[in-house]
Design an enzyme around this catalytic site. Sequence first.
Site, PDB file in Angstrom:
ATOM      1  CG  ASP A 111      -1.924   1.121   1.209  1.00 46.59           C
ATOM      2  OD1 ASP A 111      -2.583   1.314   0.168  1.00 46.59           O
ATOM      3  OD2 ASP A 111      -2.059   1.822   2.232  1.00 46.59           O
ATOM      4  CG  ASP A 114      -0.439   1.975  -3.699  1.00 47.17           C
ATOM      5  OD1 ASP A 114       0.172   2.900  -3.131  1.00 47.17           O
ATOM      6  OD2 ASP A 114      -1.597   1.632  -3.369  1.00 47.17           O
ATOM      7  CG  HIS A 133      -8.216   6.900  -0.910  1.00 46.89           C
ATOM      8  ND1 HIS A 133      -7.185   6.822  -0.003  1.00 46.89           N
ATOM      9  CD2 HIS A 133      -8.027   8.061  -1.594  1.00 46.89           C
ATOM     10  CE1 HIS A 133      -6.403   7.888  -0.127  1.00 46.89           C
ATOM     11  NE2 HIS A 133      -6.887   8.640  -1.091  1.00 46.89           N
ATOM     12  CG  ASP A 136      -6.124   2.195   1.767  1.00 47.00           C
ATOM     13  OD1 ASP A 136      -5.508   1.124   1.616  1.00 47.00           O
ATOM     14  OD2 ASP A 136      -5.633   3.309   1.502  1.00 47.00           O
TER      15      ASP A 136
END
Length: 406
Positions: A111, A114, A133, A136
């Site tokens: 994460d 990226d 997002h 996430d």
Amino acid sequence: MAAGAGAGSAPRWLRALSEPLSAAQLRRLEEHRYSAAGVSLLEPPLQLYWTWLLQWIPLWMAPNSITLLGLAVNVVTTLVLISYCPTATEEAPYWTYLLCALGLFIYQSLDAIDGKQARRTNSCSPLGELFDHGCDSLSTVFMAVGASIAARLGTYPDWFFFCSFIGMFVFYCAHWQTYVSGMLRFGKVDVTEIQIALVIVFVLSAFGGATMWDYTIPILEIKLKILPVLGFLGGVIFSCSNYFHVILHGGVGKNGSTIAGTSVLSPGLHIGLIIILAIMIYKKSATDVFEKHPCLYILMFGCVFAKVSQKLVVAHMTKSELYLQDTVFLGPGLLFLDQYFNNFIDEYVVLWMAMVISSFDMVIYFSALCLQISRHLHLNIFKTACHQAPEQVQVLSSKSHQNNMD
């Protein structure tokens, strides 16, 4: 021509399902620019590790593929743990906790890089930011459930409920203040610190056994498991105080409104409804549905939370209003109605129905959203358009948070 006519005559609900964004929203999305600020405590030393890790990522690997891979690892490892501890009161084999620690660390690492891969391949886009997002939002739910199982919070259902939903609330508030101010702000204690702390919890459970958290500390006469809960609560208070300082001091829109010109308090209705429904169903259940099936319960409401969070991110990126009506509330609504009619259907069965409805609704929405944006911007979700050398990418200010910028 016939095909085009057929598409044009499709029912409105079907078009809304396959194309969640309006033409006006797509135009505003083109104008969106990622804006973030702040550096957390662990970010500077971890930058060295992330930069080293990036060297091993091939240029042909798309940033969104990295994001999805990290999410998949986190989800699968957590599901393995859930299979051993469905009520969060059991003790799983030590390797399941190590697996979750490794899975979370891999997710955190991927994460973090990226966005770096996006700049490295010159493939930064609004699609990448949304995809990051969106993933996430779902990962937040699985992290909360996994960590609660590791600390055996199922023995205290109220704590399990509180920690899971407050984790979702903090994530939502981060994007709420972004919707208000137009900028994603990272504090000194942020998601990276929380993830590393959870990795430590998993490792401790692996070597000390999950029952170690039931140890009563002498003199203080409190369970050991309350210490990570208190630490988490301290981080929540610190983060939320910063978020609400931004929210309550007015937004960048007209007369202190949000970026979309709406009330700065309006996004609170959505997360508020989720939490109120979750509390009501939990406390009014005649069959103790949450106590008996806490992980399934949290995951069901987590899917609702994930979609609402995704819509908040979209509202920010497209400068549009966030509407309360949503099909994702059908799942919790079924549980609420079942209780209203005195559990006409077994509550466990209804919970599974709600889980299927909520998860499918969230996945269908997010998939349709990404596909529509990719078509509009002429981008491939899981492929890079070109392999640009790192030195050709513009270096941004060090004051800007760059980890997740796609």
